[in-house]
Design a protein around this motif. Structure first.
Motif, short mmCIF file in Angstrom:
data_model
loop_
_atom_site.label_atom_id
_atom_site.label_comp_id
_atom_site.label_asym_id
_atom_site.label_seq_id
_atom_site.Cartn_x
_atom_site.Cartn_y
_atom_site.Cartn_z
N LEU A 1 44.89 -33.73 22.97
CA LEU A 1 44.65 -32.44 23.65
C LEU A 1 45.95 -31.83 24.17
O LEU A 1 46.15 -30.62 24.09
N GLU A 2 46.83 -32.69 24.67
CA GLU A 2 48.11 -32.19 25.18
C GLU A 2 48.96 -31.61 24.04
O GLU A 2 49.61 -30.58 24.21
N GLN B 1 51.82 -20.71 19.80
CA GLN B 1 51.13 -19.58 19.20
C GLN B 1 51.25 -18.34 20.08
O GLN B 1 51.46 -17.23 19.58
N ILE B 2 51.10 -18.54 21.37
CA ILE B 2 51.20 -17.40 22.30
C ILE B 2 52.60 -16.80 22.22
O ILE B 2 52.75 -15.57 22.14
N TYR C 1 39.40 -36.05 16.75
CA TYR C 1 39.03 -36.06 18.17
C TYR C 1 37.57 -36.52 18.34
O TYR C 1 37.27 -37.36 19.19
N LEU D 1 43.55 -17.42 23.14
CA LEU D 1 44.41 -18.58 23.32
C LEU D 1 44.56 -18.93 24.80
O LEU D 1 44.54 -20.11 25.17
N ILE E 1 49.15 -24.29 21.28
CA ILE E 1 48.64 -23.01 21.81
C ILE E 1 49.78 -22.23 22.48
O ILE E 1 49.92 -21.02 22.25
N GLU F 1 38.91 -21.69 17.19
CA GLU F 1 39.46 -20.36 17.50
C GLU F 1 40.96 -20.41 17.76
O GLU F 1 41.65 -19.41 17.64
N THR F 2 41.43 -21.58 18.18
CA THR F 2 42.86 -21.72 18.47
C THR F 2 43.57 -22.47 17.34
O THR F 2 44.57 -23.15 17.57
N GLN F 3 42.99 -22.34 16.15
CA GLN F 3 43.62 -22.82 14.90
C GLN F 3 43.70 -24.34 14.76
O GLN F 3 44.51 -24.82 13.97
N LEU G 1 41.56 -26.27 28.27
CA LEU G 1 42.23 -27.53 27.95
C LEU G 1 42.89 -28.12 29.18
O LEU G 1 42.83 -29.33 29.42
N ILE H 1 42.20 -31.75 30.48
CA ILE H 1 43.32 -32.71 30.57
C ILE H 1 43.39 -33.31 31.97
O ILE H 1 43.55 -34.52 32.13
N LYS I 1 47.58 -28.29 23.27
CA LYS I 1 47.96 -27.33 24.31
C LYS I 1 49.37 -26.79 24.01
O LYS I 1 49.64 -25.60 24.16
N LYS J 1 35.83 -23.45 20.33
CA LYS J 1 37.05 -23.07 21.06
C LYS J 1 38.29 -23.65 20.37
O LYS J 1 39.31 -22.96 20.23
N LEU J 2 38.19 -24.90 19.96
CA LEU J 2 39.32 -25.52 19.26
C LEU J 2 39.61 -24.79 17.96
O LEU J 2 40.76 -24.50 17.62
N ARG K 1 42.89 -39.54 23.20
CA ARG K 1 42.28 -38.20 23.27
C ARG K 1 43.13 -37.27 24.12
O ARG K 1 43.37 -36.12 23.76
N LEU K 2 43.59 -37.79 25.23
CA LEU K 2 44.43 -37.00 26.13
C LEU K 2 45.68 -36.50 25.41
O LEU K 2 46.02 -35.31 25.50
#
Lengths: 120, 120
Positions: free
Chosen positions: A84-85, A94-95, A66, B98, A91, A55-57, B105, B109, A88, A52-53, A80-81
């Motif tokens: 991930l943030e 990217q959208i 990580y 995405l 992402i 796939e989102t580049q 995520l 989180i 996010k 999944k990670l 880690r938090l």
DNA sequence: ATAATGATTAGAGTAAACTCTAAGTCAAGA
DNA sequence: TCTTGACTTAGAGTTTACTCTAATCATTAT
């Protein structure tokens, strides 16, 4: 417990890739009596997360980072938090980029269709 | 009319990349009296379009294909149209991927934050 | 017993997209 | 005139993420 071949089939990636991810310390399976890799359901869930990670580049280097935090234990949860943030956010960016391109393409496509209908 | 250095600055890419795109027949600038590349506003707009396609993961090979159709002339409009429509589909797919990752995520989180707040 | 299947390793090879190097030309400014 | 800076070329080098090869070993099927 699954062999490398089974996991490859389940996840739709090659055994080569699984060994590569291991070399990069992204996944560390256990070994059976004859030295073959064995993956349990936790391994598989982790790999699905990794995919999944990807796939989102997210680059392998960051996934590695990580993974290393997860291995280091509970005292790395804050780090880690924030990783991930950060992802996010990427992402979201990217959208936005994709939506802008989508609109531009829609415009171009309409222009082409218009041109074609007037020509034919 | 702009030099390669100016165009690089305007677009935020390197002169190396601009020459590489030319080698790949994605952009063909004109030349001035002393043989230097010159880019007009049409060239720049085309390059901005190319960059938009790149940002949405279109591989150079496909951009090349589209560029070659543009060069071939008006009788390729139908083919160009279907290439763009195909890419629009790919953008839609990317957005879906995405969004799914974004939700996952968010879930992760929240779980991390929950864990941290209960621990501290 | 033997052949096929699937696993192991270290390390080499590949594809995409740049990115840089070396050696050179040319025009403008101090 | 000299130097600086931007340009030219062919071609070599880099990075990322695999992808494959060769040689070997272990299990299962006929």
């Amino acid at each position: 417990m699954h062999t490398i071949g089974e996991v490859a089939k389940i996840l739709g990636i090659s055994t080569h890739t699984l060994r590569y991810y291991e070399k990069e310390k992204i996944i560390i399976p256990v070994r059976d009596a004859s030295g073959d890799r064995r993956y349990n359901d936790t391994h598989i869930k982790w790999l699905q997360f990794v995919i999944k990670l990807k796939e989102t580049q997210m680059p392998i280097a960051k996934i590695k980072k990580y993974a290393s935090l997860v291995l280091k234990g509970e005292h790395t949860t804050l780090e880690r938090l924030s990783l991930l943030e950060e992802h996010k956010d990427s992402i979201k960016k990217q959208i936005r980029t994709l939506k802008a391109a989508d609109e531009m393409l829609e415009y171009k496509i309409v222009a082409y269709k218009d041109f074609i209908s007037k020509r034919d």
